[in-house]
Design an enzyme around this catalytic site. Structure first.
Site, PDB file in Angstrom:
ATOM      1  N   GLY A  13      -2.408  -3.652  -7.825  1.00  0.00           N
ATOM      2  CA  GLY A  13      -1.526  -5.033  -7.831  1.00  0.00           C
ATOM      3  C   GLY A  13      -1.966  -5.837  -6.934  1.00  0.00           C
ATOM      4  O   GLY A  13      -2.924  -5.841  -6.212  1.00  0.00           O
ATOM      5  N   MET A  15      -0.584  -7.070  -4.268  1.00  0.00           N
ATOM      6  CA  MET A  15      -0.493  -6.564  -2.785  1.00  0.00           C
ATOM      7  C   MET A  15      -1.319  -5.679  -2.475  1.00  0.00           C
ATOM      8  O   MET A  15      -2.044  -5.454  -1.520  1.00  0.00           O
ATOM      9  CB  MET A  15       1.211  -6.186  -2.639  1.00  0.00           C
ATOM     10  CG  MET A  15       1.884  -7.329  -2.226  1.00  0.00           C
ATOM     11  SD  MET A  15       1.758  -8.155  -0.550  1.00  0.00           S
ATOM     12  CE  MET A  15       2.357  -6.949   0.395  1.00  0.00           C
ATOM     13  N   GLY A 100       6.943  -1.584   1.147  1.00  0.00           N
ATOM     14  CA  GLY A 100       6.817  -2.907   0.825  1.00  0.00           C
ATOM     15  C   GLY A 100       7.719  -3.434  -0.357  1.00  0.00           C
ATOM     16  O   GLY A 100       7.894  -4.640  -0.590  1.00  0.00           O
ATOM     17  N   THR A 102      10.197  -4.162  -2.917  1.00  0.00           N
ATOM     18  CA  THR A 102      11.830  -4.529  -2.847  1.00  0.00           C
ATOM     19  C   THR A 102      12.482  -4.266  -4.010  1.00  0.00           C
ATOM     20  O   THR A 102      12.173  -3.301  -4.730  1.00  0.00           O
ATOM     21  CB  THR A 102      11.624  -6.063  -2.912  1.00  0.00           C
ATOM     22  OG1 THR A 102      10.825  -6.638  -3.599  1.00  0.00           O
ATOM     23  CG2 THR A 102      11.016  -6.576  -1.530  1.00  0.00           C
ATOM     24  N   ALA A 126      10.230  -2.543   4.615  1.00  0.00           N
ATOM     25  CA  ALA A 126      10.099  -4.054   5.057  1.00  0.00           C
ATOM     26  C   ALA A 126      10.121  -4.901   3.850  1.00  0.00           C
ATOM     27  O   ALA A 126       9.097  -4.918   3.237  1.00  0.00           O
ATOM     28  CB  ALA A 126       8.670  -3.811   5.639  1.00  0.00           C
ATOM     29  N   ASN A 128      10.015  -7.957   3.998  1.00  0.00           N
ATOM     30  CA  ASN A 128       8.707  -9.089   3.997  1.00  0.00           C
ATOM     31  C   ASN A 128       8.063  -8.653   5.323  1.00  0.00           C
ATOM     32  O   ASN A 128       8.635  -8.505   6.293  1.00  0.00           O
ATOM     33  CB  ASN A 128       9.639 -10.481   4.329  1.00  0.00           C
ATOM     34  CG  ASN A 128       8.483 -11.449   3.989  1.00  0.00           C
ATOM     35  OD1 ASN A 128       7.271 -11.396   4.514  1.00  0.00           O
ATOM     36  ND2 ASN A 128       8.817 -12.477   3.158  1.00  0.00           N
ATOM     37  N   HIS A 156       9.803 -17.715  -5.771  1.00  0.00           N
ATOM     38  CA  HIS A 156       8.881 -16.868  -6.183  1.00  0.00           C
ATOM     39  C   HIS A 156       7.991 -17.126  -7.278  1.00  0.00           C
ATOM     40  O   HIS A 156       8.296 -17.715  -8.144  1.00  0.00           O
ATOM     41  CB  HIS A 156       9.249 -15.578  -5.926  1.00  0.00           C
ATOM     42  CG  HIS A 156       9.471 -15.068  -4.714  1.00  0.00           C
ATOM     43  ND1 HIS A 156      10.654 -15.151  -4.031  1.00  0.00           N
ATOM     44  CD2 HIS A 156       8.859 -14.297  -3.845  1.00  0.00           C
ATOM     45  CE1 HIS A 156      10.745 -14.664  -2.738  1.00  0.00           C
ATOM     46  NE2 HIS A 156       9.630 -13.888  -2.662  1.00  0.00           N
ATOM     47  N   LYS A 160       7.759 -11.755 -10.579  1.00  0.00           N
ATOM     48  CA  LYS A 160       8.624 -10.967  -9.725  1.00  0.00           C
ATOM     49  C   LYS A 160       9.773 -10.374 -10.480  1.00  0.00           C
ATOM     50  O   LYS A 160      10.310 -10.888 -11.319  1.00  0.00           O
ATOM     51  CB  LYS A 160       9.318 -11.983  -8.662  1.00  0.00           C
ATOM     52  CG  LYS A 160       9.976 -11.190  -7.688  1.00  0.00           C
ATOM     53  CD  LYS A 160      10.233 -11.835  -6.408  1.00  0.00           C
ATOM     54  CE  LYS A 160      10.889 -11.135  -5.322  1.00  0.00           C
ATOM     55  NZ  LYS A 160      10.375  -9.702  -5.142  1.00  0.00           N
ATOM     56  N   THR A 167      13.653 -10.383   0.734  1.00  0.00           N
ATOM     57  CA  THR A 167      13.913 -11.140   2.104  1.00  0.00           C
ATOM     58  C   THR A 167      15.227 -11.911   2.007  1.00  0.00           C
ATOM     59  O   THR A 167      15.823 -11.985   3.060  1.00  0.00           O
ATOM     60  CB  THR A 167      12.712 -12.280   2.131  1.00  0.00           C
ATOM     61  OG1 THR A 167      11.490 -11.465   1.873  1.00  0.00           O
ATOM     62  CG2 THR A 167      12.547 -12.906   3.279  1.00  0.00           C
TER      63      THR A 167
END
Ligand SMILES: NC(=O)C1=CN([C@@H]2O[C@H](COP(=O)(O)OP(=O)(O)OC[C@H]3O[C@@H](n4cnc5c(N)ncnc54)[C@H](O)[C@@H]3O)[C@@H](O)[C@H]2O)C=CC1
Ligand SMILES: O=C(O)C1=N[C@H](C(=O)O)C[C@H](O)C1
Length: 267
Positions: A13, A15, A100, A102, A126, A128, A156, A160, A167
């Site tokens: 991905g 990230m 990470g 979401t 987290a 963000n 974004h 997404k 966030t």
């Protein structure tokens, strides 16, 4: 010091590929394995976009991966439905985890907090990882005490899956800790087109913009008599998240239970 051995879920991905580079560059981290939706049995170095020197096996199933390799931490950067499943599996195996991904609801967070306690295992979710975004959330919480009329606009890229962003939800949650629930706008306000006023959390309005060309951006707008305050953060690329991922992996080794938000581990 022993290296921290990491299982990375989502290595192909946006990230994930950035996280592989970060792991490779950190002398105290070692990639134990990767979990992908396909490519079972191949080497990470053979995945598109992966550093060519990364010798670690790919599994298409987290449970089997945990049973096969020795690891200290799972880092999950996948998709909302998978991230939740992965955290549950990792906690059931007593494997420390950094999430990470979401798209976690309050109910998910409550359930997983209980599970982390029950399994006596540390985990960090987290929403963000960007340090500037954490500061944006903290500053917004400070401002909300004095300017309680608030609209959050998060913007974004159009790939997404979740809306609003993690966030935006976390920002709203931090604000509700210091601000009484409040109806905003005109008491007789009417939405002539459904959704025009955005989503609503305890009176705070949240608007989600999705466009190609965007990465990750948020503005928190505060209105007062004759004045406006805007607190804004922009991530221009995924490298912006990596110092936070690194900090989370280091911190999760000493965390007890489930921690929601990097602000809880920043000094
Ligand atoms: N906390 C933070 O600071 C940030 C969080 N995110 C979140 O991280 C997640 C990933 O974001 P991106 O990298 O932009 O998405 P992406 O769509 O580029 O990558 C997701 C990857 O997960 C993989 N995947 C799907 N199912 C899987 C499975 N069963 N096992 C293993 N891998 C699987 C996909 O093949 C894909 O490569 C999203 O939830 C996003 O919202 C993104 C940026 C920053
Ligand atoms: O999907 C993304 O890209 C991002 N997701 C996170 C979120 O939902 O808040 C963090 C960042 O905004 C990028």
């Amino acid at each position: 010091m022993d290296k921290i051995k990491i299982i990375l879920a989502g290595p192909r991905g946006k990230m994930g590929t950035e996280a592989l580079k970060m792991i490779e560059a950190a002398s105290h981290f070692e990639l134990a394995a990767a979990v992908d939706s396909k490519n079972d049995g191949v080497q990470v170095k053979d995945l598109q976009g992966a550093p060519v020197s990364m010798e670690a096996p790919v599994y298409d199933d987290l449970e089997r991966c945990i049973q096969s390799v020795e690891a200290d931490v799972l880092v999950d950067l996948t998709r909302p439905d998978i991230g939740k499943k992965h955290l549950e599996i990792a906690l059931n195996h007593g494997l420390r985890t950094v999430i990470g991904t979401t798209g976690f609801s309050n109910e998910d967070l409550e359930r997983l907090t209980e599970l982390a306690q029950e399994k006596n295992t540390g985990a960090i979710i987290a929403p963000n990882f960007a340090i500037g975004a954490i500061l944006m959330m903290k500053f917004s919480q400070m401002a909300a005490k004095y300017l309680p009329d608030i609209e959050i606009i998060e913007k974004h890229h159009d790939q997404k899956l979740d809306a609003p962003s993690g966030t935006a939800l976390k920002t709203a949650q931090l604000i509700t800790e210091v601000r009484e629930e409040k109806r905003q706008g005109h008491p007789d306000e009417n939405e002539d087109l459904q959704g025009a006023r955005g989503a609503e959390l305890q009176g705070i309005r949240i608007h989600s913009v999705r466009l190609p060309g965007l990465v990750a951006h948020q503005e928190v707008m505060f209105g007062g008599e004759g004045q406006l305050l805007t607190i804004r953060h922009d991530s221009m690329n995924r490298a912006s998240f990596m110092p936070g991922v690194k900090m989370a992996v280091e911190s999760v080794m000493n965390v007890e239970g489930l921690v929601y938000g990097l602000e809880n581990i920043m000094e």
